[in-house]
Scaffold this motif. Structure first.
Motif, mmCIF file in Angstrom:
data_model
loop_
_atom_site.group_PDB
_atom_site.id
_atom_site.type_symbol
_atom_site.label_atom_id
_atom_site.label_comp_id
_atom_site.label_asym_id
_atom_site.label_seq_id
_atom_site.Cartn_x
_atom_site.Cartn_y
_atom_site.Cartn_z
ATOM 1 N N VAL A 56 38.969 73.347 32.549
ATOM 2 C CA VAL A 56 39.696 72.177 32.069
ATOM 3 C C VAL A 56 39.044 70.894 32.569
ATOM 4 O O VAL A 56 38.892 69.920 31.837
ATOM 5 C CB VAL A 56 41.172 72.246 32.533
ATOM 6 N N ASP A 57 38.650 70.887 33.848
ATOM 7 C CA ASP A 57 38.075 69.711 34.490
ATOM 8 C C ASP A 57 36.696 70.052 35.056
ATOM 9 O O ASP A 57 36.518 70.167 36.268
ATOM 10 C CB ASP A 57 39.009 69.231 35.607
ATOM 11 N N PRO A 58 35.693 70.216 34.190
ATOM 12 C CA PRO A 58 34.386 70.683 34.668
ATOM 13 C C PRO A 58 33.695 69.703 35.619
ATOM 14 O O PRO A 58 33.048 70.138 36.575
ATOM 15 C CB PRO A 58 33.578 70.872 33.382
ATOM 16 N N LEU A 59 33.823 68.384 35.390
ATOM 17 C CA LEU A 59 33.132 67.429 36.247
ATOM 18 C C LEU A 59 33.828 67.292 37.597
ATOM 19 O O LEU A 59 33.176 67.224 38.643
ATOM 20 C CB LEU A 59 33.034 66.071 35.554
ATOM 21 N N GLY A 60 35.154 67.257 37.606
ATOM 22 C CA GLY A 60 35.866 67.227 38.872
ATOM 23 C C GLY A 60 35.632 68.479 39.688
ATOM 24 O O GLY A 60 35.493 68.428 40.919
ATOM 25 N N SER A 61 35.564 69.624 39.019
ATOM 26 C CA SER A 61 35.300 70.884 39.716
ATOM 27 C C SER A 61 33.891 70.906 40.282
ATOM 28 O O SER A 61 33.652 71.458 41.360
ATOM 29 C CB SER A 61 35.503 72.063 38.757
ATOM 30 N N LEU A 62 32.948 70.299 39.571
ATOM 31 C CA LEU A 62 31.574 70.211 40.056
ATOM 32 C C LEU A 62 31.524 69.409 41.359
ATOM 33 O O LEU A 62 30.852 69.811 42.320
ATOM 34 C CB LEU A 62 30.705 69.556 38.989
ATOM 35 N N CYS A 63 32.234 68.296 41.414
ATOM 36 C CA CYS A 63 32.277 67.488 42.640
ATOM 37 C C CYS A 63 32.905 68.273 43.780
ATOM 38 O O CYS A 63 32.448 68.206 44.932
ATOM 39 C CB CYS A 63 33.069 66.204 42.392
ATOM 40 N N MET A 64 33.959 69.021 43.488
ATOM 41 C CA MET A 64 34.623 69.812 44.510
ATOM 42 C C MET A 64 33.688 70.858 45.101
ATOM 43 O O MET A 64 33.616 71.046 46.319
ATOM 44 C CB MET A 64 35.869 70.477 43.909
ATOM 45 N N VAL A 65 32.942 71.544 44.252
ATOM 46 C CA VAL A 65 32.018 72.577 44.735
ATOM 47 C C VAL A 65 30.951 71.953 45.626
ATOM 48 O O VAL A 65 30.626 72.478 46.701
ATOM 49 C CB VAL A 65 31.372 73.309 43.546
ATOM 50 N N HIS A 66 30.393 70.820 45.201
ATOM 51 C CA HIS A 66 29.356 70.152 45.996
ATOM 52 C C HIS A 66 29.890 69.715 47.353
ATOM 53 O O HIS A 66 29.269 69.950 48.396
ATOM 54 C CB HIS A 66 28.815 68.947 45.237
ATOM 55 N N ASP A 67 31.051 69.087 47.376
ATOM 56 C CA ASP A 67 31.557 68.496 48.607
ATOM 57 C C ASP A 67 32.139 69.522 49.563
ATOM 58 O O ASP A 67 32.008 69.388 50.786
ATOM 59 C CB ASP A 67 32.631 67.450 48.289
ATOM 60 N N MET A 68 32.791 70.582 49.044
ATOM 61 C CA MET A 68 33.578 71.471 49.892
ATOM 62 C C MET A 68 33.005 72.869 50.069
ATOM 63 O O MET A 68 33.360 73.555 51.034
ATOM 64 C CB MET A 68 34.995 71.580 49.322
ATOM 65 N N LEU A 69 32.154 73.315 49.170
ATOM 66 C CA LEU A 69 31.680 74.700 49.237
ATOM 67 C C LEU A 69 30.195 74.829 49.525
ATOM 68 O O LEU A 69 29.727 75.918 49.858
ATOM 69 C CB LEU A 69 32.006 75.437 47.928
ATOM 70 N N LEU A 70 29.431 73.754 49.386
ATOM 71 C CA LEU A 70 27.981 73.805 49.546
ATOM 72 C C LEU A 70 27.603 73.320 50.943
ATOM 73 O O LEU A 70 28.096 72.305 51.417
ATOM 74 C CB LEU A 70 27.316 72.930 48.486
#
Length: 377
Positions: free
Chosen positions: A203-217
């Motif tokens: 639903v929110d591909p760009l927001g999810s992309l930011c989340m993965v970069h900031d919190m999971l990488l």
């Protein structure tokens, strides 16, 4: 005669912009509007209900219930080899990934978002000798991997990809639990995060992309996500050409703000009929600046930030509005004096022209530029 440079309309505050396209909250890991968050949760539950119904109606021997043969694995190839260039295989990224906090070679920690049957993770275990304790796949509750070894080894986690940030920080049981038992959370982040044929379902591909970069990488870690939908950024009345210019401007803006990003556009997605521009998003998280957050020059549309999805995507989609003023201030739009010769490495690539060797060359260049000097070390 040279054509006039394309101008991005200023979306925040323009009086002639339609209400649904005016800028709201900026797209980052923490600013998702409530209506978008609600759509994220409802979409996940709706898809999971469909999968549960399909499993309930399946008969013995059905493909939904049939375990996969571990000797027959499908590679994660980002685009079909229809071109003359060699397509990127995600497994080729392993040699350019350095495990965090280690001065000697060791197995990287790998996260596969939307792991499907688990082909990629099983191939890393079999061919690259990466232990199962370093491999994690995320998928739907009712879409467990066809390779039973992922379940037995506790390498599969049933969770909503778009909500992993909150699950990660809050320690939600759903994220910690797997079919094979509990596994301690990887609080230090992952060295390699991949996703294949999944992002266009979000639903929110760009927001999810930011989340993965900031919190999971992890710092110095590598992110590789195929099929990131970046079409229709120029609005409902825009065109494929304008969408492509905005994507190029987005990459230039990110690089000027310290991010190591390369976008590889799927040429087949540049269809004037559908305008479903998608790209491979490759990014290395800075080791020198690990606190650098991924904040995009894109906003959620104010007012109605969710639209009805199309037939091949999620039931609802977040509506984005690019921050044209910010992009123009950063001189991200190519003017009439620029050519492909002086635009440099800031240009986006096409999958029909840039193969695996070119992508790996770019990634290795980031590693060399992000290493501390001898004095800093």
């Amino acid at each position: 005669q040279p054509t006039a440079p394309h101008r991005i309309p200023t979306m925040g505050g323009a009086t002639d912009a339609p209400p649904a396209c005016r800028a709201g909250a900026v797209v980052d890991a923490l600013s998702r509007p409530p209506d978008v968050q609600k759509a994220v949760e409802e979409s996940y539950e709706e898809l999971d209900a469909r999968l549960a119904a399909a499993l309930a109606s399946a008969r013995p021997g059905d493909l939904l219930l049939r375990p996969r043969d571990p000797t027959r694995l499908k590679p994660y190839v980002c685009w079909e080899p229809l071109q003359k260039v060699k397509p990127l295989d995600f497994a080729s990224l392993l040699p350019v990934v350095e495990p965090q906090g280690s001065n000697r070679p060791s197995a990287p920690h790998v996260l596969d978002l939307g792991c499907g049957d688990g082909d990629f993770l099983l191939s890393l275990h079999q061919k690259a000798a990466i232990p199962w304790s370093h491999l994690t796949g995320v998928g739907q509750r009712h879409a467990q991997p066809g390779f039973q070894e992922l379940l037995l080894q506790g390498a599969f986690l049933a969770a909503n990809i778009e909500d992993l940030g909150s699950s990660w920080s809050c320690g939600a049981e759903e994220f910690d639990q797997s079919a094979g038992g509990e596994r301690p959370r990887r609080t230090a982040g992952y060295d390699l995060v991949v996703s294949f044929m999944t992002w266009h379902h979000l639903v929110d591909p760009l927001g999810s992309l930011c989340m993965v970069h900031d919190m999971l990488l992890s710092p110095g870690g590598l992110l590789a996500i195929s099929g990131v939908p970046l079409g229709r950024l120029s609005g409902p009345d825009g065109s494929c050409e304008e969408d492509l210019r905005l994507v190029a401007a987005l990459q230039r803006w990110l690089r000027q703000h310290g991010h190591c990003v390369q976008l590889v556009v799927c040429r087949e997605s540049l269809s004037a009929l559908h305008r479903d521009l998608t790209c491979l998003w490759v990014q290395r998280k800075s080791r020198m600046r690990p606190d650098l957050k991924l904040r995009l020059p894109v906003h959620y549309a104010s007012g109605d930030a969710v639209s009805k999805g199309c037939g091949h995507g999620p039931p609802a989609c977040a509506v984005y509005a690019p921050d044209g003023a910010a992009l123009e201030r950063s001189s991200c739009i190519r003017n009439e004096t620029e050519t492909s010769d002086n635009a440099g490495a800031a240009d986006i690539l096409m999958d029909s022209e840039a193969g695996q060797d070119r992508v790996l060359e770019i990634v290795r260049g980031w590693e060399e530029n992000d290493m501390p000097s001898q004095e800093e070390a």
